[in-house]
Write a protein that holds these residues in place. Structure first.
Motif, short mmCIF file in Angstrom:
data_model
loop_
_atom_site.label_atom_id
_atom_site.label_comp_id
_atom_site.label_asym_id
_atom_site.label_seq_id
_atom_site.Cartn_x
_atom_site.Cartn_y
_atom_site.Cartn_z
N THR A 198 -7.90 -11.33 17.40
CA THR A 198 -8.70 -10.91 18.56
C THR A 198 -7.94 -11.12 19.87
O THR A 198 -8.08 -10.31 20.80
N GLN A 199 -7.13 -12.17 19.97
CA GLN A 199 -6.32 -12.34 21.17
C GLN A 199 -5.31 -11.20 21.30
O GLN A 199 -5.11 -10.64 22.39
N LEU A 200 -4.67 -10.84 20.20
CA LEU A 200 -3.68 -9.77 20.24
C LEU A 200 -4.33 -8.43 20.59
O LEU A 200 -3.80 -7.67 21.42
N LEU A 201 -5.46 -8.13 19.98
CA LEU A 201 -6.11 -6.84 20.24
C LEU A 201 -6.71 -6.76 21.64
O LEU A 201 -6.94 -5.66 22.17
N ILE A 207 -0.36 -16.12 22.77
CA ILE A 207 -1.40 -16.39 21.79
C ILE A 207 -1.60 -17.90 21.68
O ILE A 207 -0.69 -18.63 21.28
N LYS A 208 -2.80 -18.37 22.03
CA LYS A 208 -3.08 -19.80 22.08
C LYS A 208 -3.56 -20.28 20.71
O LYS A 208 -4.51 -19.75 20.15
N LEU A 209 -2.85 -21.30 20.20
CA LEU A 209 -3.21 -21.92 18.93
C LEU A 209 -3.05 -23.43 19.05
O LEU A 209 -2.46 -23.93 20.01
N GLY A 210 -3.55 -24.13 18.03
CA GLY A 210 -3.34 -25.56 17.97
C GLY A 210 -2.05 -25.88 17.23
O GLY A 210 -1.00 -25.27 17.48
N ASP A 211 -2.13 -26.79 16.26
CA ASP A 211 -0.94 -27.21 15.52
C ASP A 211 -0.44 -26.08 14.63
O ASP A 211 -1.21 -25.46 13.90
N ASP A 328 -11.26 -14.74 24.84
CA ASP A 328 -10.79 -15.48 26.03
C ASP A 328 -11.24 -16.94 26.06
O ASP A 328 -10.98 -17.65 27.03
N ILE A 329 -11.92 -17.40 24.99
CA ILE A 329 -12.34 -18.80 24.95
C ILE A 329 -11.92 -19.41 23.63
O ILE A 329 -11.56 -18.71 22.68
N TYR A 330 -11.99 -20.76 23.56
CA TYR A 330 -11.76 -21.47 22.32
C TYR A 330 -13.08 -21.55 21.57
O TYR A 330 -14.01 -22.23 21.97
N ASN A 331 -13.18 -20.78 20.50
CA ASN A 331 -14.41 -20.74 19.70
C ASN A 331 -14.42 -21.88 18.69
O ASN A 331 -13.51 -21.99 17.87
N ILE A 332 -15.45 -22.71 18.74
CA ILE A 332 -15.55 -23.80 17.77
C ILE A 332 -16.70 -23.58 16.81
O ILE A 332 -16.88 -24.33 15.88
#
Length: 332
Positions: A198-201, A207-211, A328-332
């Motif tokens: 979804t970030q790419l599209l 592209i924001k990711l964690g570990d 655009d947000i961090y979905n938890i």
């Protein structure tokens, strides 16, 4: 067990895996009752997106898995129960662990209690590979120690134990089904693959990711649904737990690069500290064994990772139902 013409209840039918399992069981010839979480919007979750002819073949039951009276009403008159309803997001379990106990542990108790009292022929309770925690050895088979590394995984270990106790105490014909990391169309944005896609599209180039180090055993959702069906047919698996896995692994970093190469090779990975889990809670390696499943059933994965990712990206790119995803947000 032959599932054709069997009256089947699926809890969590409105969710990601549940909606695919509904379709698979319709194709199998079962009479499907779909337990959907009651809400004031009148939403049946992903079932609302199914073709009208498939919806017409389904009996919808709305309720709350935490309510024993509603669960008993849903179970009554069925032959087979697939219990998938659960809270599954790990980060949210840090915030609201009580809700995970109520939904995952008590919800499972409600299911097995009703199934015992109503003499259900076959019960499948859904577990998760998260109960194993970081691999102590690979491939992870069903004998691997359980490690509660998050409140979510602890609640699922508790649910597994409740289910197993009903087999041992009351001969409830039950199997614990343990899928590894399922992905595909309809998966929520709280999972890593939809997060990347979804970030790419959305046109993002960072592209924001964690570990990026942890590894996962990734299972396309249609293969997971097929696994449930094959396990239900196998009476030899009653009283046991059984993995559904591909017996392979890939790091999150390598996975992200695969998806970037599919969608926008110019994009780069960016570490987002908000997405980093506590170090003792992060599961660093999941690599499952599917030997038991293959010994007792005819199951085999039909989708390798490249094929599965292509189909998943295609769905996110073309589906009219992806407007709900918030890139655009961090979905938890």
């Amino acid at each position: 067990m032959n599932l054709k013409n069997k009256k089947v209840l699926i809890t969590g039918a409105d969710g990601f895996i549940g909606s695919h399992l509904v379709e698979r069981l319709i194709d199998e010839g079962a009479e499907v009752k779909a337990f959907c979480n009651y809400n004031s919007f009148g939403s049946w979750g992903w079932l609302d997106t199914l073709p009208k002819e498939k919806l017409a073949a389904i009996e919808i039951f709305t309720g709350d898995i935490r309510d024993p009276n509603g669960v008993r009403t849903a179970v009554k008159g069925t032959d087979v129960v697939f219990h998938l309803a659960a809270l599954i997001a790990i980060p949210f379990s840090y915030h609201s662990p009580d809700s995970y106990i109520d939904t995952n542990v008590k919800g499972t108790l409600n299911i097995v209690q009703a199934c015992k009292d109503l003499n259900i022929e076959r019960v499948l309770v859904t577990s998760t590979s998260e109960v194993y925690g970081t691999a102590q050895y690979v491939p992870i088979d069903e004998k691997h120690p359980r490690q509660p590394q998050s409140p979510y995984s602890a609640s699922k270990i508790g649910a597994d134990c409740i289910a197993e106790s009903f087999y041992r105490s009351f001969d409830l014909p039950l199997t614990i089904v343990r899928p590894f990391n399922t992905y595909g169309p309809r998966q929520s944005a709280r999972a890593v693959i939809p997060t990347i896609i979804t970030q790419l599209l959305a046109g993002k180039t960072e592209i924001k990711l964690g570990d990026l180090i942890p590894t996962r055993d990734l299972l396309y959702v249609k293969d997971t649904a097929n696994g449930f069906v094959e396990i239900a047919k196998a009476n030899s698996l009653i009283g046991t737990d059984c993995n559904i896995a591909t017996q392979s692994e890939i790091s999150i970093g390598d996975l992200a690069q695969k998806i970037i190469d599919l969608v926008n090779p110019q994009a780069k990975l960016l570490r987002d500290d908000e997405r980093i889990r506590p170090s003792k809670s992060e599961v660093f390696r999941l690599f499952g064994s599917c030997e038991k499943l293959k010994q007792h059933t005819s199951w085999a994965a039909q989708f390798d990772l490249d094929k599965g990712l292509e189909k998943t990206v295609e769905w996110f790119r073309n589906s009219k139902h992806t407007v709900q995803y918030k890139a655009d947000i961090y979905n938890i």
